[in-house]
Write a protein that holds these residues in place. Sequence first.
Motif, PDB file in Angstrom:
ATOM      1  N   UNK A 114       0.822  -1.207   0.000  1.00 40.65           N
ATOM      2  CA  UNK A 114       0.000   0.000   0.000  1.00 40.65           C
ATOM      3  C   UNK A 114       0.854   1.255   0.000  1.00 40.65           C
ATOM      4  N   UNK A 115       0.509   2.183  -0.894  1.00 44.21           N
ATOM      5  CA  UNK A 115       1.146   3.484  -0.896  1.00 44.21           C
ATOM      6  C   UNK A 115       0.576   4.329   0.228  1.00 44.21           C
ATOM      7  N   UNK A 116       1.447   5.047   0.931  1.00 41.52           N
ATOM      8  CA  UNK A 116       1.021   5.894   2.042  1.00 41.52           C
ATOM      9  C   UNK A 116       1.220   7.349   1.629  1.00 41.52           C
ATOM     10  N   UNK A 117       0.136   8.065   1.327  1.00 36.39           N
ATOM     11  CA  UNK A 117       0.270   9.467   0.922  1.00 36.39           C
ATOM     12  C   UNK A 117       0.887  10.305   2.038  1.00 36.39           C
ATOM     13  N   UNK A 118       1.796  11.195   1.672  1.00 32.23           N
ATOM     14  CA  UNK A 118       2.420  12.071   2.656  1.00 32.23           C
ATOM     15  C   UNK A 118       1.697  13.414   2.728  1.00 32.23           C
ATOM     16  N   UNK A 119       0.835  13.674   1.769  1.00 33.01           N
ATOM     17  CA  UNK A 119       0.039  14.890   1.753  1.00 33.01           C
ATOM     18  C   UNK A 119      -1.432  14.492   1.706  1.00 33.01           C
ATOM     19  N   UNK A 120      -2.280  15.318   2.324  1.00 34.49           N
ATOM     20  CA  UNK A 120      -3.707  15.010   2.365  1.00 34.49           C
ATOM     21  C   UNK A 120      -4.344  15.035   0.980  1.00 34.49           C
ATOM     22  N   UNK A 121      -3.864  15.887   0.114  1.00 38.78           N
ATOM     23  CA  UNK A 121      -4.448  16.010  -1.220  1.00 38.78           C
ATOM     24  C   UNK A 121      -3.330  16.034  -2.248  1.00 38.78           C
ATOM     25  N   UNK A 122      -3.386  15.126  -3.184  1.00 36.49           N
ATOM     26  CA  UNK A 122      -2.371  15.058  -4.227  1.00 36.49           C
ATOM     27  C   UNK A 122      -3.055  15.009  -5.584  1.00 36.49           C
ATOM     28  N   UNK A 123      -2.515  15.741  -6.522  1.00 40.37           N
ATOM     29  CA  UNK A 123      -3.110  15.734  -7.862  1.00 40.37           C
ATOM     30  C   UNK A 123      -2.765  14.458  -8.620  1.00 40.37           C
TER      31      UNK A 123
END
Length: 84
Positions: A48-57
């Motif tokens: 699983x990829x773990x986003x480091x920012x709440x919103x990513x384009x």
Amino acid sequence: LQRARQLGADWLLHVDSDELLCLPEMAPAFFASLDARGCIMYTFNNVEGVPEEADSSDVLQTVRVFRQNMGLVPRNPAAGMAFF
């Protein structure tokens, strides 16, 4: 399953809309190699990829941290530490 059989499908995949299937070779060759070995079911272990920012384009371009499937992590603390 009935519709897949009617269409002559050899393999049926369940991939969620937020998942990316990355095979080691082109899909027809990958599944043909499973067929050649008599395999009738294959389970992919997900990472699983773990986003480091709440919103990513573009999550596929920005995610750099990945989490292993917890079902694969050894239950023994020492072995668990070595796993990571």
